[in-house]
Design a protein around this motif. Structure first.
Motif, PDB file in Angstrom:
ATOM      1  N   ILE A 110     -20.265   8.592 -19.735  1.00 55.41           N
ATOM      2  CA  ILE A 110     -19.197   8.019 -18.914  1.00 55.41           C
ATOM      3  C   ILE A 110     -19.815   6.925 -18.063  1.00 55.41           C
ATOM      4  O   ILE A 110     -20.668   7.205 -17.212  1.00 55.41           O
ATOM      5  N   PRO A 111     -19.444   5.669 -18.278  1.00 55.42           N
ATOM      6  CA  PRO A 111     -20.055   4.575 -17.522  1.00 55.42           C
ATOM      7  C   PRO A 111     -19.780   4.668 -16.024  1.00 55.42           C
ATOM      8  O   PRO A 111     -18.849   5.349 -15.583  1.00 55.42           O
ATOM      9  N   LEU A 112     -20.587   3.973 -15.262  1.00 59.36           N
ATOM     10  CA  LEU A 112     -20.386   3.922 -13.820  1.00 59.36           C
ATOM     11  C   LEU A 112     -18.986   3.423 -13.477  1.00 59.36           C
ATOM     12  O   LEU A 112     -18.480   2.490 -14.101  1.00 59.36           O
ATOM     13  N   HIS A 113     -18.389   4.022 -12.474  1.00 55.87           N
ATOM     14  CA  HIS A 113     -17.054   3.619 -12.027  1.00 55.87           C
ATOM     15  C   HIS A 113     -16.794   4.200 -10.646  1.00 55.87           C
ATOM     16  O   HIS A 113     -17.462   5.146 -10.228  1.00 55.87           O
ATOM     17  N   ASN A 114     -15.849   3.651  -9.937  1.00 54.00           N
ATOM     18  CA  ASN A 114     -15.375   4.221  -8.673  1.00 54.00           C
ATOM     19  C   ASN A 114     -14.105   5.009  -8.956  1.00 54.00           C
ATOM     20  O   ASN A 114     -13.233   4.554  -9.702  1.00 54.00           O
ATOM     21  N   HIS A 235     -14.134  -2.497 -17.208  1.00 50.41           N
ATOM     22  CA  HIS A 235     -15.125  -2.272 -18.267  1.00 50.41           C
ATOM     23  C   HIS A 235     -14.909  -0.936 -18.971  1.00 50.41           C
ATOM     24  O   HIS A 235     -15.361  -0.745 -20.103  1.00 50.41           O
ATOM     25  N   LEU A 236     -14.216  -0.004 -18.313  1.00 46.17           N
ATOM     26  CA  LEU A 236     -13.904   1.294 -18.915  1.00 46.17           C
ATOM     27  C   LEU A 236     -12.618   1.259 -19.726  1.00 46.17           C
ATOM     28  O   LEU A 236     -12.539   1.819 -20.821  1.00 46.17           O
ATOM     29  N   ARG A 280     -21.213  -4.903 -17.412  1.00 43.80           N
ATOM     30  CA  ARG A 280     -21.939  -3.715 -17.878  1.00 43.80           C
ATOM     31  C   ARG A 280     -23.447  -3.886 -17.685  1.00 43.80           C
ATOM     32  O   ARG A 280     -24.150  -2.936 -17.335  1.00 43.80           O
ATOM     33  N   SER A 281     -23.946  -5.092 -17.889  1.00 45.18           N
ATOM     34  CA  SER A 281     -25.376  -5.354 -17.691  1.00 45.18           C
ATOM     35  C   SER A 281     -25.774  -5.169 -16.236  1.00 45.18           C
ATOM     36  O   SER A 281     -26.813  -4.564 -15.931  1.00 45.18           O
ATOM     37  N   VAL A 282     -24.956  -5.672 -15.316  1.00 46.62           N
ATOM     38  CA  VAL A 282     -25.248  -5.521 -13.891  1.00 46.62           C
ATOM     39  C   VAL A 282     -25.176  -4.051 -13.488  1.00 46.62           C
ATOM     40  O   VAL A 282     -26.023  -3.558 -12.724  1.00 46.62           O
ATOM     41  N   LEU A 283     -24.195  -3.326 -14.000  1.00 45.63           N
ATOM     42  CA  LEU A 283     -24.100  -1.900 -13.704  1.00 45.63           C
ATOM     43  C   LEU A 283     -25.361  -1.170 -14.140  1.00 45.63           C
ATOM     44  O   LEU A 283     -25.892  -0.319 -13.416  1.00 45.63           O
ATOM     45  N   ASP A 284     -25.853  -1.508 -15.319  1.00 46.80           N
ATOM     46  CA  ASP A 284     -27.085  -0.882 -15.812  1.00 46.80           C
ATOM     47  C   ASP A 284     -28.260  -1.163 -14.883  1.00 46.80           C
ATOM     48  O   ASP A 284     -29.098  -0.286 -14.618  1.00 46.80           O
TER      49      ASP A 284
END
Length: 332
Positions: A110-114, A235-236, A280-284
């Protein structure tokens, strides 16, 4: 980072996780007793002083005995715990105001999210409690939403901020949550009332299923610190979040307009997928990962810190509570 002058209180010690070259999360551990009730005043003082600086606090080494104990702890902060309304993912209620974390298969990330950044109302506070730590993986990655905002390409960020986002959801048909689960009711009129009250466009399709559209923010300003944060789930929700084969199959079967979920700019025009790749790259790059220990409680400011989930094997149980609603840009 924690000032060395304030690193120790009467009954708790403040520090940093050795894995993290960042102030997120602040580590709070007991000095003597593991009974959190006996030291709650110092725990709350540490959180009051530091949560909105670092974005998240990890309590480790205290005796939290399961969901009921966790619920009682979360309620000590003076706000009623929230129900999981207008759900995006499957969860199970385990106690009043306490839910399982998202029940996706263990192999899925599950990708990063608020939390609930795909709508106009969200919780300011969110807690996670590790009841059972998986033997492999299963971390809850976190990231500073202010840092994400600052690292994103300025032109792209301004474009998203100005144009905003339009989230489109098609419920049910075995592809996503049925509307009854998403809205927590079997009553279609209650769904319509909720949608009207929350600026959500709705449409009952010919097959009896529901489609909703909601225009929301891409960035937001924290109501207390005044800081700007990247605050959305583009992005999700975007179709590009799916593997190419899954994406192609879905579109061939139901068409783009009937995808379970997708997102566009606020005016309904497509989002450049390269922009989402950049997000997505910045989140990583901003992600902080640490292994859970059983009994841990992680408290996040939901606007200042994003969270996700790593794939895992074996048994894993993380429960969640939320509080302090932000509705239409105002704290309630």
């Amino acid at each position: 980072m924690v000032d060395s002058a304030t690193s120790v209180r009467a009954t708790v010690q403040l520090g940093q996780l050795s894995v993290a070259d960042t102030a997120l999360p602040l580590l709070v551990e007991p000095l003597d007793t593991r009974n959190w009730r006996a030291v709650i005043d110092d725990i709350q003082a540490a959180i009051k002083d530091h949560l909105e600086q670092c974005g998240g606090v990890l309590l480790r080494g205290f005796d939290f005995n399961g969901e009921e104990d966790f619920r009682e702890f979360a309620q000590t902060f003076g706000h009623d715990l929230l129900s999981y309304d207008y759900a995006s993912t499957p969860r199970t209620k385990v106690d009043s105001g306490v839910y399982t974390s998202t029940e996706y298969p263990a192999h899925q990330i599950i990708p990063l999210h608020n939390e609930q950044a795909y709508t106009l109302s969200w919780p300011m506070r969110i807690w996670f409690h590790c009841v059972t730590a998986s033997p492999e993986g299963g971390e809850t990655p976190i990231a500073d939403s202010r840092k994400i905002f600052q690292m994103l390409d300025e032109n792209m960020r301004e474009k998203f901020a100005e144009r905003e986002l339009l989230y489109v959801r098609n419920y049910g048909n075995g592809l996503d949550l049925p509307w009854q689960k998403a809205f927590g009711t079997e009553d279609a009129q209650q769904v319509e009332s909720f949608c009207r009250a929350n600026s959500i466009e709705f449409e009952w399709k010919g097959d009896g299923e529901l489609r909703t559209r909601q225009r929301c923010q891409a960035v937001a300003q924290h109501p207390r610190t005044g800081e700007m944060v990247w605050f959305n789930q583009a992005h999700l929700f975007h179709i590009s979040n799916l593997p190419q084969q899954t994406r192609d199959t879905l579109i061939s079967i139901v068409g783009e307009e009937n995808l379970p979920r997708n997102v566009y700019y606020g005016d309904g025009t497509p989002i450049d997928e390269q922009d989402l790749d950049h997000v997505r790259s910045v989140l990583d790059q901003c992600q902080v990962v640490f292994p859970w220990q059983e009994g841990d409680v992680l408290m996040l400011d939901n606007m200042l810190a994003a969270h996700g989930r790593s794939a895992f094997s074996g048994n894993r149980k993380i429960v969640v509570a939320m509080a302090e609603p932000m509705v239409g840009g105002q704290l309630v």
